[in-house]
Design a protein around this motif. Sequence first.
Motif, PDB file in Angstrom:
ATOM      1  N   ARG A 464       0.865  -1.186   0.000  1.00 61.25           N
ATOM      2  CA  ARG A 464       0.000   0.000   0.000  1.00 61.25           C
ATOM      3  C   ARG A 464       0.897   1.230   0.000  1.00 61.25           C
ATOM      4  O   ARG A 464       1.916   1.275   0.695  1.00 61.25           O
ATOM      5  CB  ARG A 464      -0.916  -0.005   1.212  1.00 61.25           C
ATOM      6  N   PHE A 465       0.502   2.238  -0.757  1.00 54.99           N
ATOM      7  CA  PHE A 465       1.390   3.357  -1.060  1.00 54.99           C
ATOM      8  C   PHE A 465       1.945   4.040   0.192  1.00 54.99           C
ATOM      9  O   PHE A 465       3.166   4.089   0.386  1.00 54.99           O
ATOM     10  CB  PHE A 465       0.643   4.386  -1.928  1.00 54.99           C
ATOM     11  N   TRP A 466       1.088   4.544   1.064  1.00 58.60           N
ATOM     12  CA  TRP A 466       1.592   5.317   2.195  1.00 58.60           C
ATOM     13  C   TRP A 466       2.316   4.434   3.219  1.00 58.60           C
ATOM     14  O   TRP A 466       3.384   4.819   3.708  1.00 58.60           O
ATOM     15  CB  TRP A 466       0.483   6.116   2.862  1.00 58.60           C
ATOM     16  N   PRO A 467       1.810   3.242   3.563  1.00 52.36           N
ATOM     17  CA  PRO A 467       2.611   2.368   4.434  1.00 52.36           C
ATOM     18  C   PRO A 467       3.977   2.028   3.832  1.00 52.36           C
ATOM     19  O   PRO A 467       4.957   1.903   4.569  1.00 52.36           O
ATOM     20  CB  PRO A 467       1.727   1.117   4.574  1.00 52.36           C
ATOM     21  N   TRP A 468       4.059   1.878   2.498  1.00 52.51           N
ATOM     22  CA  TRP A 468       5.358   1.632   1.863  1.00 52.51           C
ATOM     23  C   TRP A 468       6.289   2.825   2.087  1.00 52.51           C
ATOM     24  O   TRP A 468       7.466   2.648   2.420  1.00 52.51           O
ATOM     25  CB  TRP A 468       5.167   1.388   0.365  1.00 52.51           C
ATOM     26  N   ILE A 469       5.769   4.024   1.907  1.00 52.80           N
ATOM     27  CA  ILE A 469       6.577   5.237   2.117  1.00 52.80           C
ATOM     28  C   ILE A 469       7.055   5.307   3.559  1.00 52.80           C
ATOM     29  O   ILE A 469       8.240   5.597   3.838  1.00 52.80           O
ATOM     30  CB  ILE A 469       5.759   6.507   1.781  1.00 52.80           C
ATOM     31  N   LYS A 470       6.180   5.014   4.506  1.00 56.43           N
ATOM     32  CA  LYS A 470       6.554   5.068   5.922  1.00 56.43           C
ATOM     33  C   LYS A 470       7.633   4.043   6.246  1.00 56.43           C
ATOM     34  O   LYS A 470       8.606   4.344   6.946  1.00 56.43           O
ATOM     35  CB  LYS A 470       5.317   4.825   6.789  1.00 56.43           C
ATOM     36  N   GLN A 471       7.469   2.823   5.738  1.00 55.02           N
ATOM     37  CA  GLN A 471       8.472   1.792   5.996  1.00 55.02           C
ATOM     38  C   GLN A 471       9.815   2.167   5.374  1.00 55.02           C
ATOM     39  O   GLN A 471      10.871   2.065   6.007  1.00 55.02           O
ATOM     40  CB  GLN A 471       7.992   0.456   5.442  1.00 55.02           C
ATOM     41  N   ARG A 472       9.788   2.628   4.124  1.00 51.38           N
ATOM     42  CA  ARG A 472      11.038   2.970   3.444  1.00 51.38           C
ATOM     43  C   ARG A 472      11.708   4.196   4.078  1.00 51.38           C
ATOM     44  O   ARG A 472      12.934   4.263   4.134  1.00 51.38           O
ATOM     45  CB  ARG A 472      10.767   3.211   1.957  1.00 51.38           C
ATOM     46  N   SER A 473      10.921   5.115   4.584  1.00 53.09           N
ATOM     47  CA  SER A 473      11.521   6.286   5.243  1.00 53.09           C
ATOM     48  C   SER A 473      12.243   5.871   6.514  1.00 53.09           C
ATOM     49  O   SER A 473      13.306   6.416   6.841  1.00 53.09           O
ATOM     50  CB  SER A 473      10.444   7.332   5.551  1.00 53.09           C
ATOM     51  N   ARG A 474      11.698   4.878   7.238  1.00 49.40           N
ATOM     52  CA  ARG A 474      12.398   4.383   8.428  1.00 49.40           C
ATOM     53  C   ARG A 474      13.710   3.725   8.037  1.00 49.40           C
ATOM     54  O   ARG A 474      14.735   3.935   8.681  1.00 49.40           O
ATOM     55  CB  ARG A 474      11.498   3.403   9.197  1.00 49.40           C
ATOM     56  N   TRP A 475      13.678   2.923   6.974  1.00 50.23           N
ATOM     57  CA  TRP A 475      14.904   2.275   6.531  1.00 50.23           C
ATOM     58  C   TRP A 475      15.965   3.300   6.122  1.00 50.23           C
ATOM     59  O   TRP A 475      17.132   3.177   6.476  1.00 50.23           O
ATOM     60  CB  TRP A 475      14.604   1.345   5.349  1.00 50.23           C
ATOM     61  N   LEU A 476      15.542   4.300   5.357  1.00 47.89           N
ATOM     62  CA  LEU A 476      16.503   5.296   4.883  1.00 47.89           C
ATOM     63  C   LEU A 476      17.002   6.169   6.031  1.00 47.89           C
ATOM     64  O   LEU A 476      18.183   6.549   6.066  1.00 47.89           O
ATOM     65  CB  LEU A 476      15.868   6.148   3.785  1.00 47.89           C
ATOM     66  N   LYS A 477      16.114   6.492   6.968  1.00 46.32           N
ATOM     67  CA  LYS A 477      16.554   7.238   8.145  1.00 46.32           C
ATOM     68  C   LYS A 477      17.604   6.447   8.907  1.00 46.32           C
ATOM     69  O   LYS A 477      18.650   6.981   9.307  1.00 46.32           O
ATOM     70  CB  LYS A 477      15.354   7.547   9.054  1.00 46.32           C
ATOM     71  N   GLY A 478      17.344   5.163   9.081  1.00 45.37           N
ATOM     72  CA  GLY A 478      18.313   4.325   9.774  1.00 45.37           C
ATOM     73  C   GLY A 478      19.617   4.178   9.022  1.00 45.37           C
ATOM     74  O   GLY A 478      20.693   4.138   9.631  1.00 45.37           O
ATOM     75  N   TYR A 479      19.545   4.102   7.703  1.00 47.69           N
ATOM     76  CA  TYR A 479      20.765   4.028   6.906  1.00 47.69           C
ATOM     77  C   TYR A 479      21.610   5.280   7.101  1.00 47.69           C
ATOM     78  O   TYR A 479      22.834   5.200   7.261  1.00 47.69           O
ATOM     79  CB  TYR A 479      20.418   3.843   5.424  1.00 47.69           C
ATOM     80  N   GLY A 480      20.947   6.435   7.074  1.00 46.66           N
ATOM     81  CA  GLY A 480      21.682   7.682   7.286  1.00 46.66           C
ATOM     82  C   GLY A 480      22.298   7.757   8.669  1.00 46.66           C
ATOM     83  O   GLY A 480      23.458   8.165   8.831  1.00 46.66           O
ATOM     84  N   ILE A 481      21.539   7.331   9.672  1.00 51.37           N
ATOM     85  CA  ILE A 481      22.047   7.357  11.044  1.00 51.37           C
ATOM     86  C   ILE A 481      23.198   6.375  11.201  1.00 51.37           C
ATOM     87  O   ILE A 481      24.210   6.674  11.851  1.00 51.37           O
ATOM     88  CB  ILE A 481      20.895   7.042  12.031  1.00 51.37           C
ATOM     89  N   THR A 482      23.058   5.194  10.600  1.00 49.12           N
ATOM     90  CA  THR A 482      24.131   4.189  10.691  1.00 49.12           C
ATOM     91  C   THR A 482      25.412   4.703  10.039  1.00 49.12           C
ATOM     92  O   THR A 482      26.514   4.535  10.587  1.00 49.12           O
ATOM     93  CB  THR A 482      23.675   2.878  10.024  1.00 49.12           C
ATOM     94  N   TRP A 483      25.274   5.319   8.869  1.00 48.86           N
ATOM     95  CA  TRP A 483      26.468   5.878   8.209  1.00 48.86           C
ATOM     96  C   TRP A 483      27.114   6.938   9.101  1.00 48.86           C
ATOM     97  O   TRP A 483      28.332   6.963   9.269  1.00 48.86           O
ATOM     98  CB  TRP A 483      26.090   6.489   6.854  1.00 48.86           C
ATOM     99  N   TRP A 484      26.298   7.795   9.699  1.00 47.91           N
ATOM    100  CA  TRP A 484      26.834   8.870  10.538  1.00 47.91           C
ATOM    101  C   TRP A 484      27.550   8.303  11.761  1.00 47.91           C
ATOM    102  O   TRP A 484      28.652   8.746  12.114  1.00 47.91           O
ATOM    103  CB  TRP A 484      25.699   9.800  10.966  1.00 47.91           C
ATOM    104  N   VAL A 485      26.934   7.316  12.409  1.00 46.24           N
ATOM    105  CA  VAL A 485      27.521   6.740  13.621  1.00 46.24           C
ATOM    106  C   VAL A 485      28.913   6.177  13.343  1.00 46.24           C
ATOM    107  O   VAL A 485      29.863   6.416  14.098  1.00 46.24           O
ATOM    108  CB  VAL A 485      26.604   5.637  14.194  1.00 46.24           C
TER     109      VAL A 485
END
Length: 628
Positions: A464-485
């Motif tokens: 579903r479109f918006w749940p997909w966006i929410k899930q992918r935003s969490r993944w990308l947020k975590g990727y950015g945080i992991t790279w920064w850490v």
Amino acid sequence: MTEQRLHLAAANLAQAKARRGQPISHILMDDGRVAPSHMLGAMAEASRIGQPVPQVVVAEAIASREDVLEAQALHFGAMVLKRGDTPPDPAVMDLLPPEFCLQHGVLPWMRVGDTLLLATARPDDFPALLHLLPLDTGPVVMALALEADIHHLISARAGTRLAQAAETWVPAADSCRDLNRTTPRGRLFAFAAAAICLLLLLLAPQLLFATALVLALGSLVLSQLMKLVALAALPRQTAAAPARLPENPPLVSILVPLFHEQDIARTLVARLSRLTYPKALLDVVLVLEAEDRLTRETLARTDLPPWMRTITVPPGDVTTKPRALNYAFRFTRGEIIGIYDAEDAPAPDQIDRVVAQFHDSPGNVGCLQGILDYYNPRANWLSRCFTIEYASWFRILLPGLSRLGLVVPLGGTTVFFRREVLEEVGGWDAHNVTEDADLGVRLARHGFRTDLMPSVTREEANNRFWPWIKQRSRWLKGYGITWWVHTRQPRRLWRDLGPKRFAGLQILFLTTLVQFALAPVLWSFWLILMGLPHPLDAYLTRPVILSLTAIFLSAEAVSIVIGLAALARSPHRFLYPWVPTLFAYFPLGTVAIYKALWETLRDPFYWDKTQHGRSAPDQPGADLPPDA
């Protein structure tokens, strides 16, 4: 009342002295709790896997835990203690640290005179345990208790402290928990970067746009080259041989975090019941949050098999999957620790393969990552594209990275660890919303290798479109945080990983983030095709336009090749015609990354929960992987 029950238990114990030392199997049969035919089968299974008969009897639901406990009490000549009948004395419960009690399955219960009644759920291990007790413990007598009672009492008394420890298990230097605490230096850097971008936008917009274009093109080229290199590194695909268990297979603990899961509980039990690994060596722990009354009530109405239990995580400063995993880990004792998600449908022989591969692997292989796939790819266009993307990630990129000796960012499920390895690296970062990718990096930094295994877990594609966006935003947020850490101390990271793995990590993480964030810069070239002015018209000569066209077409060709190659290694060859439509799928990630950037500024530790059980398998049996 407690003293009366204690005297009654002692009296019953005195009457049973005549049966002390009698085999537990004989006691259960003599008392009519187990039929001889069933006991014969349990004894054969216990001999086959090298485990005690009582463990098999309970796991196979031949007798209840309470029946076995009573039989053990007669065998060992020990007293049975139950928290409802004979509550422990709070004054003695803290004689041993809760971590020690959980590790060894014991709890100081009460003193009778100078003698300490030490309750245990593992009476066979008690003699060895005596040598580990503090010297000032005094005289000790073994009593028996259910492990569920011991866990409940420890959680009630020390749960808050254990939960706080779960939030800070990863050292501060390796955690993102200080991300929302800005420093003067950090604020100055952010202000300077924003000021430079603003000045360029006002005074030299073409320079700013050209810089963004170079970054976008560079990330595009590097990411596609990495995919091709990963594809080239893959061995020829062969049929996986049947798993052969070692002579004494280990206990495997599986953690399944659940949160607001109302529709998945019964299905989850059915799917995990298909596992062929000996149930006496399987310890499935459903991890619940204290405030999640919905899931607890759902599970209360669900009949759980004896090898499946629940652990409730006390409330804390954050409510995240990694925090729950850290807490529940202390309540397990498996030599191998695995993770499943609520909607997972693993291959029946998956745990057998995990055990066999760990047994045959060198000690520096600390983690095994399985293949994730979807059981509802036909649901709609979004699920088809998601299935192709997962096939590319788990059947091409991750196996290629592993073969090349590069850092493997883990998936959040169907991932298995040696217990001692998890303890050495400090578990999961409780504040990181992609704890899996972060743990993959820390494993590599500690010198451990992650291997892929040819076993599939099917799960539900978020379609579903918006749940997909929410899930992918969490993944990308975590990727950015992991790279920064991991990059905030680049020299230390270089020292830990070495130049090749350092470069691979930077390429993998940065190209993912930059591509999604700067995709609108590349989209701007559609203006030229539509005959509209472009910000870089003055520099877009014919050779430049031809070069850019070649880059764009080459990148699209690589994406198609990777997608087709991934599907060729999967059961989803019917999705070949949908591979070219990925050009319309990946732009959704750009919407997700800007949501992720906003959340990183406002609430970096917010966990945007994905709801499961919304899309059924395409057909009966679609959640049973036929092969890898």
